[in-house]
Design a protein around this motif. Structure first.
Motif, mmCIF file in Angstrom:
data_model
loop_
_atom_site.group_PDB
_atom_site.id
_atom_site.type_symbol
_atom_site.label_atom_id
_atom_site.label_comp_id
_atom_site.label_asym_id
_atom_site.label_seq_id
_atom_site.Cartn_x
_atom_site.Cartn_y
_atom_site.Cartn_z
ATOM 1 N N GLU A 132 1.071 -1.331 -0.020
ATOM 2 C CA GLU A 132 -0.046 0.160 -0.034
ATOM 3 C C GLU A 132 0.976 1.280 0.034
ATOM 4 N N ARG A 135 2.536 1.858 -3.340
ATOM 5 C CA ARG A 135 1.418 2.242 -4.244
ATOM 6 C C ARG A 135 1.240 3.951 -4.296
ATOM 7 N N ARG A 139 1.941 6.750 -6.817
ATOM 8 C CA ARG A 139 0.886 7.599 -7.099
ATOM 9 C C ARG A 139 1.583 9.208 -7.102
ATOM 10 N N ARG A 173 5.192 -3.352 -11.161
ATOM 11 C CA ARG A 173 4.401 -2.492 -11.073
ATOM 12 C C ARG A 173 4.546 -1.503 -9.627
ATOM 13 N N LEU A 174 5.623 -1.789 -8.958
ATOM 14 C CA LEU A 174 5.891 -1.167 -7.706
ATOM 15 C C LEU A 174 7.259 -0.551 -7.852
ATOM 16 N N HIS A 413 -2.722 7.412 -13.116
ATOM 17 C CA HIS A 413 -3.185 7.791 -12.010
ATOM 18 C C HIS A 413 -4.536 7.986 -11.895
#
Ligand code: NIG
Ligand code: FE
Length: 413
Positions: A132, A135, A139, A173-174, A413
């Protein structure tokens, strides 16, 4: 796979052979005029040129028209305490009654209050928290994070935290991760600082070296926490064991950590809020980066470190979030707004501090350059949601980005 990004607005590329010192006087040498295109192949930037010539040279490939949106590099957060459980929000009332960080720690709050919930959290709870948080960082435009252990404060949990973090670094994708061992963060609950330090040197450090996950070692070198002598012993032994070195110094008082940072030529000396000018000169001569963490004084209601003094003396400095239970932001755009909108630092100098300069202290796992948009660098970049690149640091409450390209993949985003 090849991907062409066309019709960019201004690109604040930050391309430079090394870190940029002081403050940037000639902004134009770090910003391409609007109208350029960027060609990405797999996870690497392979060409930057005018849109028109790129469109005629590269046909039949994936094209994304940026429609004049500005572009900046992927942000590099070179100081985070990523993994911990629990919540210390109640400490705000103690702070507002005038208690210092040290007094809060003595009352049982602070770092020790995060250790117990962290030890009792399961691996999957901690991984979930980590995902979390990564992510949230993404963002806000962060494509790479340095992440420290330091809330286990016993050998078993410090090893466990690094191993969970290593698991996170394998998730796609992190943001990518660079892992640091910070076993010397505070006295373990129930131990004296000296007894815990003994245990670190005889048991924890050898176990960390054998585990082989951490790339660097760090220590909270501060009057009232680990002394200069302890920090020196720990960092030298860590270096002998093959680790790179980072250090927390002079967050609340000038404890002489700047001279130690210089003597050991550490990669980065962070906080460095109260360091005296002479020690800053020694750090500079030794090639030590100053890593300012202005989110911490923001959270504590204190004044800010002397960015301008470092600009005037042409020192190399960077900024980072210092994300931790006492400073709960993962937004480098917010941290940057503190410099630009509260401390009169220019947007371009601030951008250097969280891209090319911070990247210089925390390598990308691919071994490629990052923190800049240039041919041969990792394809990590942010599409600002507007025509001006400066907008990235002028919207502190929310993400200023329409999309982030992370290792060649465009994430909206
Ligand atoms: O860098 N000051 C030392 N370590 C962290 C804070 C840790 C905490 O308060 O939990 C820092 O600010
Ligand atoms: Fe820190």
């Amino acid at each position: 796979m090849r991907h062409l990004l066309t019709n960019a607005g201004p690109i604040a590329h930050m391309s430079s052979k090394g870190p940029i010192s002081g403050h940037i006087l000639d902004e134009s040498s770090f910003v391409h005029e609007p109208g350029m295109a960027i060609l990405v192949e797999d996870h690497v930037i392979v060409k930057i040129d005018e849109t028109e010539s790129m469109e005629s040279e590269f046909t039949d490939i994936l094209v994304t028209n940026l429609e004049g949106k500005a572009v900046i590099p992927g942000l590099v957060d070179a100081h985070t305490h990523l993994l911990w459980a629990g919540d210390r929000s109640r400490e705000i009332s103690w702070k507002q009654k005038g208690m210092s960080y040290k007094q809060i720690a003595e009352k049982g709050g602070g770092i020790a209050a995060t250790v117990l919930p962290t030890r009792s959290a399961s691996d999957s709870d901690l991984s979930h928290l980590g995902i979390e948080r990564m992510r949230e960082a993404l963002r806000n435009g962060t494509t790479h994070l340095e992440a420290k252990s330091g809330y286990g404060l016993d050998t078993e949990t410090e090893l466990r935290m690094l191993s969970i973090a290593e698991g996170l670094s394998a998730i796609e994708r992190l943001p990518s991760l660079d892992l640091t061992w910070l076993g010397a963060h505070a006295a373990a609950p129930g131990s004296s600082l000296d007894d815990y330090f003994e245990d670190i040197m005889s048991n924890q450090l050898p176990a960390i070296l054998e585990q082989g996950i951490a790339r660097s070692a760090d220590v909270f070198c501060e009057p009232g926490w680990f002394s200069i002598e302890q920090s020196e012993d720990l960092l030298k032994a860590s270096r002998d064991g093959g680790l790179d070195l980072r250090i927390h110094i002079d967050e609340f008082a000038d404890g002489g950590g700047g001279d130690l940072a210089a003597e050991l030529s550490v990669q980065t000396a962070d906080h460095a809020h109260h360091t005296n000018l002479e020690s800053r000169h020694s750090m500079d001569k030794a090639g030590v980066n100053t890593g300012f963490l202005p989110g911490t004084p923001y959270s504590m209601g204190e004044d800010y470190p002397p960015f301008k003094q470092c600009q005037e003396n042409n020192f190399v400095w960077s900024i980072a979030s210092d994300f931790n239970p006492n400073c709960r932001t993962l937004s480098l755009p917010f941290i940057s707004s503190i410099l630009v909108q509260r401390n009169e630092i220019s947007p371009i100098t601030t951008l250097a501090a969280c891209t090319v300069n911070s990247a210089n202290t925390t390598p990308h796992p691919s071994g490629l350059k990052h923190g800049m948009i240039e041919v041969g660098a990792v394809a990590n970049l942010n599409i600002v949601d507007g025509p001006w690149w400066e907008a990235w640091c002028l919207q502190p409450g929310h993400s200023p980005f329409a999309a982030t390209m992370l290792e060649g993949e465009l994430i909206y985003h």
